[in-house]
Design an enzyme around this catalytic site. Sequence first.
Site, short mmCIF file in Angstrom:
data_model
loop_
_atom_site.label_atom_id
_atom_site.label_comp_id
_atom_site.label_asym_id
_atom_site.label_seq_id
_atom_site.Cartn_x
_atom_site.Cartn_y
_atom_site.Cartn_z
N CYS A 39 1.80 3.64 0.10
CA CYS A 39 2.02 2.08 -0.13
C CYS A 39 1.80 1.13 1.07
O CYS A 39 1.25 0.21 0.92
CB CYS A 39 3.00 1.98 -0.91
SG CYS A 39 4.60 2.45 -0.45
N HIS A 69 6.41 -4.60 -1.13
CA HIS A 69 6.62 -4.35 0.13
C HIS A 69 5.99 -5.65 0.84
O HIS A 69 5.10 -6.16 0.52
CB HIS A 69 5.90 -3.37 0.75
CG HIS A 69 6.64 -1.96 0.10
ND1 HIS A 69 7.56 -1.69 -0.42
CD2 HIS A 69 6.02 -0.84 0.41
CE1 HIS A 69 7.61 -0.43 -0.53
NE2 HIS A 69 6.77 0.19 -0.16
#
Length: 340
Positions: free
Chosen positions: A132, A245
């Site tokens: 990710c 994130h």
Amino acid sequence: MSKKFDVCVVGATGAVGEVILSILGQRDFPINNLYPLASANSAGKKVFCQGKSWTVQDLATFDFSKTQIGLFSAGGNISEKYAPIAADAGCVVIDNTAHFRRDEDIPLVIPEVNAHAIAGYTKRNIIANPNCSTIQMLVALKPIYDAVGIERINVATYQAVSGSGKKAITELTDQTVNLLNGKDVEVGVYPKQIAFNVIPHIDVFQDNGYTREEMKMVWETQKIFEDENILVNPTAVRVPVIYGHSEAINIETKQKITAAEASNILAKASGVTLMDKREDGGYATPFVEASNNDATFVSRIREDISHDKGLNLWVVSDNIRKGAALNSVQIAEILIKQYL
Ligand code: A2P
């Protein structure tokens, strides 16, 4: 009528699997039969996709020859065992775990960055989805890499707990509730309390002092950019955010690029939303902007005052969507359009 596909989702009851099901619906993926797969504990449960209810089946007894595409998000050990079984049965696996990412004969793909690599899937019938943190970083950096070259990337991540699965989301929320009620916290998924805290450690430590999460960003950047000379220096940090994130990125480019030039390039880049006003709130944050959104947001673009060819960026994205589920479904879309 256009062709439809039989698709299995391995880990369909997990944090990523659930979002895969919802994205398959939102993007109207041409599904004939859907097979949601999980552990025997979940067999018989119902999940919903494209307005229909589907019954979860036990992965251990599933016959993969019934499917053409498998979206795997149940952890590295599960992929290690079942992805080759699926691949041998003729199901093209798109794997969200780290297990196959470094294998030379397995493509590692971010559609906005290296869609051409999908063609290599025929060697093993498996395509790997990158980490990710790598995905959002490279979606933002590829247009700059193409324009002026990148010598070195310095990055610190601020990673949401959903990247560690549903148990970690529960750990953060339980710890938060307990602390607010004056109770003790239990520590399980992470080595230290995550509520109201920051942990500079993701995945296992390596001999060189970096963690594996950090080294994934190095190995995967070099593989995806097909550039073994690009230097990457990451620090990966877990923060008490549920979805999204963030990354503070500093790059040293081969030729100088100004902040204005970088903004112009990124404003037109595929998958990127530029949100960069130099005023209160003029930047993207994980909860308010990125969460539940497909885009990779880029903010805080500024020239590095300490280096002539340095540039800073703040990059935020939903780690479960673009960082996992969406990227997998985008790969599947290209696969069916161009190859199957
Ligand atoms: P289950 O819900 O039946 O345990 P998360 O990343 O949120 O922790 O989710 C992990 C996913 O992987 C879940 O769908 C989980 O199913 C699935 N999973 C975990 N272990 C196994 C296993 N041994 N066999 C099949 N699926 C598994």
